[in-house]
Enzyme design. Structure first.
Site, PDB file in Angstrom:
ATOM      1  N   GLY A   7       3.934  -9.000  -5.817  1.00 51.27           N
ATOM      2  CA  GLY A   7       4.549 -10.133  -6.501  1.00 51.27           C
ATOM      3  C   GLY A   7       4.156 -11.468  -5.888  1.00 51.27           C
TER       4      GLY A   7
ATOM      5  N   GLY B   1       5.037  -3.688  -7.826  1.00 46.34           N
ATOM      6  CA  GLY B   1       5.226  -2.243  -7.910  1.00 46.34           C
ATOM      7  C   GLY B   1       6.383  -1.706  -7.093  1.00 46.34           C
TER       8      GLY B   1
ATOM      9  CB  CYS C  42      16.658 -14.461   8.690  1.00 40.23           C
ATOM     10  SG  CYS C  42      16.360 -14.459  10.413  1.00 40.23           S
TER      11      CYS C  42
END
Ligand code: PLP
Length: 399
Positions: free
Chosen positions: A72, A208, A338
């Site tokens: 992504g 995926g 974080c």
């Protein structure tokens, strides 16, 4: 630990589907470079093209529109950088990137980088208290200086609070102004209906490992007319948009997983929404001060991802809750990354209007294919003691 942890972090990564694992290992054993012309190469190519068809079918796209990436993040980078450079190259006035203030870092940081290094002007679109972008705000920003807009980027569904955006309206608006629209559908695929051929949509990013495929495979859906500059140069694979030898094994797993996830979506969405409602009701009963963030989704009308439950716990540090829950056998998340070990309030929650102290008490529970009633029961059983300890540790974070 007597038992396997109860996994309530499907939004971070979903467990690998058994059929995806088989597809990956079979192709790993076969090998072959999909760009080679001999028989092993052609066999690997056939695997890649099958995966392309599977992913395209899952998204309502044509196979030729699917550009495979490593995930992504890469798909988002290719879309945002690629669209920006193409549009700006054609007309230097196009500097403005209209972008929602609740994007994943894969989009948000890319926009910030373009602003810092390539003269982009980031226009952060506000959201309401549930994390939703108002199409009227977008219309106003598009109308303000249409000739100066390079692209619009708004995600399909938010990874922290599960808000589903009014994507069809936004795509239509962008279309009306002749502006390309990129949508990050990484969290939406397999959870809500995703249509890559939505009128006005230019590019769509998916990943995926969020649908039960392996990490390392993703795709950008980009139609033939989408003007995109490549980010990665080399051998010219993937319509010259994304050079590099394709990972046939990972893509085989991605194709199988995407197909399965979409085939079971409707049934799973109803099951998970009911499970999620029980989790939400249970948390509210045990910690009356806990506040559900994101839309309520009372009617299951598709305004919230079915597997997402996100709370803020007043007086608690999200990291304390996470580590105490982990110690009690529950894997959850604060919902936001974080940075270098320093807990920071989520920019998504701040954009939704929360103050920093409230935002620091965030905890996301995300359900998926393997989630059961027993998982919810396990969370609710440990929550009273965990919450009490987190409260005692307070905002100092010393759990
Ligand atoms: N976009 C969204 C909304 C996400 O939730 C994620 C992963 O958390 C990404 C992009 C990045 O995807 P990947 O992990 O495949 O790089």
């Amino acid at each position: 630990m007597p038992h396997d942890p109860v996994y309530l972090d499907h939004a971070a990564t979903a467990p690998l589907r058994p059929l995806a694992l088989t597809a990956v290992t079979e192709q790993l054993a076969r090998g072959g470079n999909p760009s080679s012309l001999h028989r092993p190469g052609r066999a690997a190519r056939a695997v890649v093209e099958q995966a392309r068809e599977d992913v395209a079918a899952a998204l309502g796209a044509d196979p030729v529109e699917v550009v495979f990436t490593s995930g992504g993040t890469e798909a988002d980078n290719l879309a945002v950088q690629g669209l920006y450079r193409h549009r700006r190259g054609a007309d230097p006035r196009r500097r403005r990137i209209l972008v929602s203030s609740v994007e994943h870092a894969a989009v948000a940081d890319t926009v910030e980088w373009l602003a810092a290094h390539e003269g982009a002007e980031a226009v952060w679109l506000p959201v309401d208290a549930t994390g939703r972008v108002d199409p009227e705000t977008v219309r106003a920003e598009l109308a303000r200086e249409p000739e100066a807009v390079a692209l619009l980027a708004v995600m399909w569904a938010n990874n922290e609070v599960g808000t589903v955006q009014p994507v069809a309206e936004l795509a239509a608006l962008a279309d009306g102004f002749g502006v390309p629209f990129h949508c990050d559908a990484v969290q939406a695929l397999g959870s809500v209906p995703v249509d890559a051929h939505l009128p006005g949509l230019t590019t769509l990013a998916v990943s995926g490992h969020k649908v039960g495929g392996p990490v390392g495979a993703g795709a950008l859906v980009a139609g033939r007319t989408a003007g995109l500059e490549p980010v990665q140069h080399g051998g010219g694979q993937e319509r010259r948009l994304r050079s590099g030898t394709l990972d046939a094994a990972a893509l085989a797993g991605f194709g199988v997983a995407a197909g399965e996830a979409v085939a079971e979506r409707e049934h799973e969405a109803a099951r998970l929404a009911a499970l999620r409602d029980r989790l939400v009701a249970g948390v509210r009963r045990i910690v009356p001060g806990a506040v559900l963030r994101g839309p309520e989704d009372r009617e299951h009308a598709g305004t919230r991802l079915p597997g997402n439950a996100h709370f803020t716990f007043p007086g608690c540090e999200g990291d304390s809750l996470l580590f105490l829950l982990d110690g009690a056998g529950i894997a959850s998340s604060t919902g936001s990354a974080c940075h270098a070990g320093v807990p920071r309030p989520s920019s998504v929650l701040l954009a939704m209007g929360l103050d920093e102290a409230t935002a620091r008490g965030a905890q996301r529970f995300s359900l998926g294919r393997t989630s059961t009633d027993a998982d919810v029961d396990a969370l609710l059983a440990v929550l009273p003691a965990v919450h009490e300890r987190a409260l005692r540790a307070g905002l100092s974070g010393a759990a």
